[in-house]
Design a protein around this motif. Structure first.
Motif, PDB file in Angstrom:
ATOM      1  N   LEU A 116       0.832  -1.326  -0.167  1.00  0.00           N
ATOM      2  CA  LEU A 116       0.055  -0.092   0.025  1.00  0.00           C
ATOM      3  C   LEU A 116       0.804   1.094  -0.079  1.00  0.00           C
ATOM      4  N   LEU A 117       2.018   1.238   0.913  1.00  0.00           N
ATOM      5  CA  LEU A 117       2.818   2.400   0.789  1.00  0.00           C
ATOM      6  C   LEU A 117       3.575   2.578  -0.518  1.00  0.00           C
ATOM      7  N   SER A 118       3.912   1.538  -1.265  1.00  0.00           N
ATOM      8  CA  SER A 118       4.285   1.594  -2.483  1.00  0.00           C
ATOM      9  C   SER A 118       3.489   2.192  -3.389  1.00  0.00           C
ATOM     10  N   ARG A 119       2.057   1.815  -3.434  1.00  0.00           N
ATOM     11  CA  ARG A 119       1.002   2.361  -4.188  1.00  0.00           C
ATOM     12  C   ARG A 119       0.959   3.910  -3.971  1.00  0.00           C
ATOM     13  N   SER A 120       0.885   4.391  -2.561  1.00  0.00           N
ATOM     14  CA  SER A 120       0.885   5.701  -2.390  1.00  0.00           C
ATOM     15  C   SER A 120       1.797   6.575  -3.085  1.00  0.00           C
ATOM     16  N   LYS A 121       3.247   5.787  -3.440  1.00  0.00           N
ATOM     17  CA  LYS A 121       4.175   6.475  -4.021  1.00  0.00           C
ATOM     18  C   LYS A 121       4.125   6.353  -5.590  1.00  0.00           C
ATOM     19  N   GLY A 122       3.152   5.863  -5.932  1.00  0.00           N
ATOM     20  CA  GLY A 122       2.728   5.851  -7.468  1.00  0.00           C
ATOM     21  C   GLY A 122       3.484   4.561  -8.249  1.00  0.00           C
ATOM     22  N   ILE A 123       3.907   3.749  -7.388  1.00  0.00           N
ATOM     23  CA  ILE A 123       4.410   2.606  -8.132  1.00  0.00           C
ATOM     24  C   ILE A 123       3.508   1.666  -8.486  1.00  0.00           C
ATOM     25  N   PRO A 124       3.063   1.105  -9.657  1.00  0.00           N
ATOM     26  CA  PRO A 124       2.043   0.338 -10.140  1.00  0.00           C
ATOM     27  C   PRO A 124       2.122  -1.030  -9.718  1.00  0.00           C
ATOM     28  N   VAL A 125       2.124  -1.229  -8.448  1.00  0.00           N
ATOM     29  CA  VAL A 125       2.308  -2.650  -8.016  1.00  0.00           C
ATOM     30  C   VAL A 125       1.000  -3.149  -7.420  1.00  0.00           C
ATOM     31  N   THR A 126       0.351  -4.464  -7.609  1.00  0.00           N
ATOM     32  CA  THR A 126      -0.860  -4.948  -7.012  1.00  0.00           C
ATOM     33  C   THR A 126      -0.721  -6.317  -6.529  1.00  0.00           C
ATOM     34  N   ALA A 127      -1.130  -6.335  -5.493  1.00  0.00           N
ATOM     35  CA  ALA A 127      -0.950  -7.577  -4.594  1.00  0.00           C
ATOM     36  C   ALA A 127      -2.345  -8.532  -5.210  1.00  0.00           C
ATOM     37  N   PHE A 128      -1.901 -10.017  -5.325  1.00  0.00           N
ATOM     38  CA  PHE A 128      -2.974 -10.775  -6.004  1.00  0.00           C
ATOM     39  C   PHE A 128      -3.250 -11.975  -5.113  1.00  0.00           C
ATOM     40  N   ALA A 129      -2.322 -12.223  -4.023  1.00  0.00           N
ATOM     41  CA  ALA A 129      -2.480 -13.392  -3.261  1.00  0.00           C
ATOM     42  C   ALA A 129      -1.637 -13.111  -1.845  1.00  0.00           C
ATOM     43  N   THR A 130      -1.662 -14.055  -0.738  1.00  0.00           N
ATOM     44  CA  THR A 130      -1.092 -13.739   0.408  1.00  0.00           C
ATOM     45  C   THR A 130      -0.480 -15.163   0.876  1.00  0.00           C
ATOM     46  N   ILE A 131       0.613 -15.221   1.739  1.00  0.00           N
ATOM     47  CA  ILE A 131       1.100 -16.496   2.073  1.00  0.00           C
ATOM     48  C   ILE A 131       0.384 -16.468   3.586  1.00  0.00           C
TER      49      ILE A 131
END
Length: 253
Positions: A116-131
């Motif tokens: 979420l912090l990376s997204r707030s900086k404009g980095i276009p990453v998206t989470a799709f699953a979690t361990i």
């Protein structure tokens, strides 16, 4: 849990935790909608079958917390699903988000809050699953000197990894605690700083440092972040948005 649409997934695929255990941020429908993608990179298995290569940047070194990945390679679970899985070791100077953003890896893992912090900086990453459905991050303290809540951190020295400093400060503010009232000490992964009395509290993985302290005979309190008001995902799997759009079927597998 959202079911990822992939008829080739077998019941014995123990890596539901890696790429299918707990969809994050609407991952199931997202991957289902783009299941026709391909990696564009492939290798060949011993039996001649074509394998799609997926390079994953680990959030930390190749330690026991990632043991399931390497057991799955040894047991052939990835190849059963047409995947040549390659895992890159992480470390204190390796930022999984930067590695994925620079397309040096297809996917990475980080806590949900980090993504979420990376997204707030404009980095276009998206989470799709979690361990982990809940992060293993925890506040640890000696039973002889307990620090078991955010409020009890006031006036205390607390060892915090640099990567978690922003999150800890946000958690303190949310709990009505002035971050300036806590002496935050930068630490690494060695919890001996706690046993030596250099800090009163220590932020790390309760499933790793907490267990190691207990096994070494040190009685500790372990309070997980979910108990401190942060229901965060742990080791969430993420990729660039265009990678998810292009390689949805591969990521599902």
């Amino acid at each position: 849990m959202t079911q990822l649409p992939n008829p080739r997934l077998s019941r014995r695929t123990m890596l539901q935790g890696l790429l299918g255990a707990g969809a994050l941020l609407g991952s199931g429908p997202l991957l289902a909608a783009c299941a026709s993608g391909s990696t564009g990179t492939s290798t060949t298995a011993a039996n001649g079958a074509k394998l799609d290569t997926v390079v994953a940047q680990l959030g930390w070194k190749k330690l026991s917390q990632f043991g399931g990945h390497f057991a799955a390679i040894k047991m052939g679970y990835f190849t059963d699903n047409g995947i040549d899985a390659q895992f890159l070791a992480g470390g204190p100077n390796i930022d999984p988000v930067a590695v994925v953003a620079n397309k040096q890896a297809d996917i990475g893992d980080d806590n949900g809050s980090g993504i979420l912090l990376s997204r707030s900086k404009g980095i276009p990453v998206t989470a799709f699953a979690t361990i982990y459905q809940q992060t293993p991050n925890a506040l640890m303290s000696l039973k002889s000197n307990p620090v078991t809540s955010l409020q009890e951190m006031v006036g205390k020295k607390v060892g915090v990894p640099n990567t978690e400093k922003v999150l800890i400060e946000a958690m303190l503010k949310k709990a009505g605690v002035d971050p300036g009232s806590v002496s935050i000490v930068p630490v690494g992964t060695d919890p001996s700083i706690l046993t030596s009395g250099q800090v009163d509290g220590y932020i790390g993985y309760g499933t790793q440092q907490g267990v190691s302290l207990e096994q070494s005979g040190v009685p500790v309190n372990v309070v997980y972040f979910s108990e401190l008001g942060d229901p965060d995902y742990g080791n969430a799997q993420f990729a660039l948005a265009d990678t998810i759009a292009d390689k949805g079927d591969v990521l599902s597998r």
